[in-house]
Design a protein around this motif. Sequence first.
Motif, short mmCIF file in Angstrom:
data_model
loop_
_atom_site.label_atom_id
_atom_site.label_comp_id
_atom_site.label_asym_id
_atom_site.label_seq_id
_atom_site.Cartn_x
_atom_site.Cartn_y
_atom_site.Cartn_z
N GLY A 1 -10.45 -4.27 -1.00
CA GLY A 1 -11.58 -3.36 -1.10
C GLY A 1 -12.08 -3.14 -2.50
N VAL A 2 -11.23 -3.34 -3.50
CA VAL A 2 -11.62 -3.04 -4.88
C VAL A 2 -12.61 -4.06 -5.42
CG1 VAL A 2 -10.79 -2.82 -7.26
CG2 VAL A 2 -9.51 -1.76 -5.39
N GLY A 3 -12.33 -5.34 -5.22
CA GLY A 3 -13.23 -6.37 -5.74
C GLY A 3 -14.63 -6.25 -5.21
N SER B 1 -9.96 -12.20 -5.76
CA SER B 1 -8.88 -12.41 -4.79
C SER B 1 -8.72 -11.22 -3.87
CB SER B 1 -7.56 -12.69 -5.52
OG SER B 1 -7.09 -11.54 -6.19
N SER B 2 -9.10 -10.02 -4.35
CA SER B 2 -8.97 -8.83 -3.51
C SER B 2 -9.95 -8.87 -2.34
CB SER B 2 -9.22 -7.56 -4.33
OG SER B 2 -10.60 -7.24 -4.41
N ARG B 3 -10.94 -9.71 -2.41
CA ARG B 3 -11.98 -9.78 -1.38
C ARG B 3 -11.58 -10.65 -0.20
NH1 ARG B 3 -17.63 -10.43 -4.63
NH2 ARG B 3 -18.42 -9.70 -2.62
N GLY B 4 -10.39 -11.29 -0.29
CA GLY B 4 -9.89 -12.05 0.85
C GLY B 4 -9.48 -13.45 0.47
N PRO B 5 -8.75 -14.13 1.38
CA PRO B 5 -8.24 -15.48 1.09
C PRO B 5 -9.33 -16.46 0.70
CG PRO B 5 -7.23 -14.58 3.08
CD PRO B 5 -8.31 -13.62 2.68
N GLY B 6 -10.53 -16.29 1.24
CA GLY B 6 -11.61 -17.21 0.92
C GLY B 6 -12.08 -17.14 -0.52
N GLN C 1 7.87 -11.81 0.62
CA GLN C 1 6.68 -12.41 1.24
C GLN C 1 5.42 -11.70 0.76
OE1 GLN C 1 8.30 -11.39 5.02
NE2 GLN C 1 8.70 -13.52 5.60
N GLU C 2 4.37 -12.47 0.53
CA GLU C 2 3.12 -11.89 0.02
C GLU C 2 2.46 -11.00 1.06
OE1 GLU C 2 -1.14 -13.18 -2.08
OE2 GLU C 2 0.39 -14.71 -1.63
N ILE C 3 1.94 -9.85 0.60
CA ILE C 3 1.19 -8.94 1.46
C ILE C 3 -0.10 -8.56 0.74
CG2 ILE C 3 3.21 -8.01 2.66
CD1 ILE C 3 3.10 -5.59 0.78
N ARG C 4 -1.07 -8.01 1.50
CA ARG C 4 -2.35 -7.61 0.92
C ARG C 4 -2.63 -6.15 1.27
NH1 ARG C 4 -6.96 -9.54 2.60
NH2 ARG C 4 -7.93 -9.16 0.58
N PRO C 5 -2.03 -5.22 0.53
CA PRO C 5 -2.25 -3.80 0.86
C PRO C 5 -3.66 -3.35 0.50
CG PRO C 5 -0.92 -4.02 -1.13
CD PRO C 5 -1.10 -5.40 -0.58
N PRO C 6 -4.20 -2.41 1.26
CA PRO C 6 -5.53 -1.87 0.93
C PRO C 6 -5.44 -0.85 -0.19
CG PRO C 6 -4.68 -0.81 2.90
CD PRO C 6 -3.67 -1.86 2.51
N ALA C 7 -6.52 -0.68 -0.91
CA ALA C 7 -6.58 0.33 -1.96
C ALA C 7 -6.64 1.72 -1.34
CB ALA C 7 -7.81 0.11 -2.83
N ASN C 8 -6.23 2.70 -2.10
CA ASN C 8 -6.39 4.10 -1.73
C ASN C 8 -7.87 4.34 -1.39
OD1 ASN C 8 -6.64 6.91 -1.67
ND2 ASN C 8 -5.43 7.23 -3.53
N PRO C 9 -8.19 4.86 -0.20
CA PRO C 9 -9.61 5.10 0.15
C PRO C 9 -10.34 5.97 -0.87
CG PRO C 9 -8.21 5.38 2.08
CD PRO C 9 -7.28 5.22 0.91
N ARG C 10 -9.63 6.86 -1.54
CA ARG C 10 -10.28 7.70 -2.55
C ARG C 10 -10.69 6.89 -3.78
NH1 ARG C 10 -6.68 12.55 -4.01
NH2 ARG C 10 -8.64 13.44 -4.79
N VAL C 11 -9.97 5.79 -4.05
CA VAL C 11 -10.37 4.89 -5.14
C VAL C 11 -11.68 4.21 -4.78
CG1 VAL C 11 -9.77 2.77 -6.37
CG2 VAL C 11 -8.02 4.51 -5.97
#
Length: 462
Positions: A324-326, A371-376, A285-295
């Motif tokens: 968070g990256v985009g 796409s990293s900025r959200g489904p919209g 199943q698709e998931i949307r993990p957050p980036a490492n905060p240090r990145v």
Amino acid sequence: MNNSIKPKGIVVFSGGSAANNLVDVFKTVRENKRCPLSYVIPISDNGGSSSELIRVFGGPGIGDVRSRLVRLIPDDPDHDDSEKAAIKIFFNHRLPKDKELAKQEWLQIVEANHALWGNISTAKKELIRSFLNLINFEILKRLRPSSTFNFSSASIGNLFLTGARLFSGSFESAIYLLSSICSVPSHTLVLPAISTNHTHHISAGLQNLITITGQNSISHPSVPSPLEPNPSEHEETEMHDRIEDANLPGSLPTLRKQYIAFSKEGEEDLPARIERIWYINPYGQEIRPPANPRVIDALDSAQAVIYSIGSLYTSIVPSVILKGVGEALARASIRYKILILNSTNDRETGPSSSPLTALDFIAAIAKAAASSRGPGFVREVEKREYKAYVTHLIHLQGQGTPRVDKEELAELGVECIRVYGRRVGDEPFLRYDEKALTQALEVTIGRRDVRLERNRRNTLEG
């Protein structure tokens, strides 16, 4: 009063082996800019000896992180530092392919009876060996009739990092320990794209609607594995469920296999172009993990971002699609967003009948960042938006290189810089010339901020 301005850094998105060839280039640019340098490395690789560590212990794919840390061991031409050379050889060492010979050599290393320890000081040797003993104990503890750890082709550095992660409970702490042992300078950071103790896998959706699951299957020839199992796959799942390892019962069989032995030679084309990359849980199943905060912190304080050479869809995109990256990449505070274009197309950027162009590479990065900025934002990214994520393209020109349409890219606000390439031996593809690439990056980014020199000079005069 000190009015000095802290220099903004450089962030490099890359994988492992390909970008390792450019480490000296990035080092020179960083020195001339006198600024921090951060490497963002994906942790989704489930191939090679890492696949066995993931199978038995879970956790992130660590091979590319280890490879970069060891590559960053500083060379001092003015001093004969045999210990640094020995540590580099030690952590890059791989055990034999034969399973029994590999286990025998491993025991020699753990018991400090191996020649690899020769030029490593006692203090460092015993520190390193303590974590190798720990991982050896954990391997024995997990021994089951259905599951025996396979040391074939295992990387000593990967085993050390896993032992350090299990001891500390923190992947970041394990990286810090290996960085310290390898004497990696404090101004250069190696950041896993996701800060995690868990395994994160990716899937690729092709334009013909086929889904390929797992990075190794995307990068290397394998049979596509659909997410909806048929009866034969149920049987395969049940077979894997009888093996007691770190995988959850019922998880996808393709994510539970050993991929220790594979070849990068003679790779078959994918049946269609890759349309999208996404992260999945063990059940597909698709998931949307957050980036490492240090990145994100590194991007927030960056003057330049570099997308390095390497596998587009398994080395660059898995870091860019993280939450968070985009948004961080799109900020105007990052003046230079530079793509160093691969010198040739590979399995991921084919098929050979219709290889990706430079514009296609840029479009893939822009789509991943959006796409990293959200489904919209998961939609067809308009060309006028590309420059929010890529402002400059550095490329080679010659037989086999991706096509570059400078006029079209210029209209989109992307500046193109062609640099000199060279061939090594009988290789069919061009390599970047280090001096030429360094000059191209310095022309683009500049050598150093003169305001820093002015403020530093004013402080001294005051």
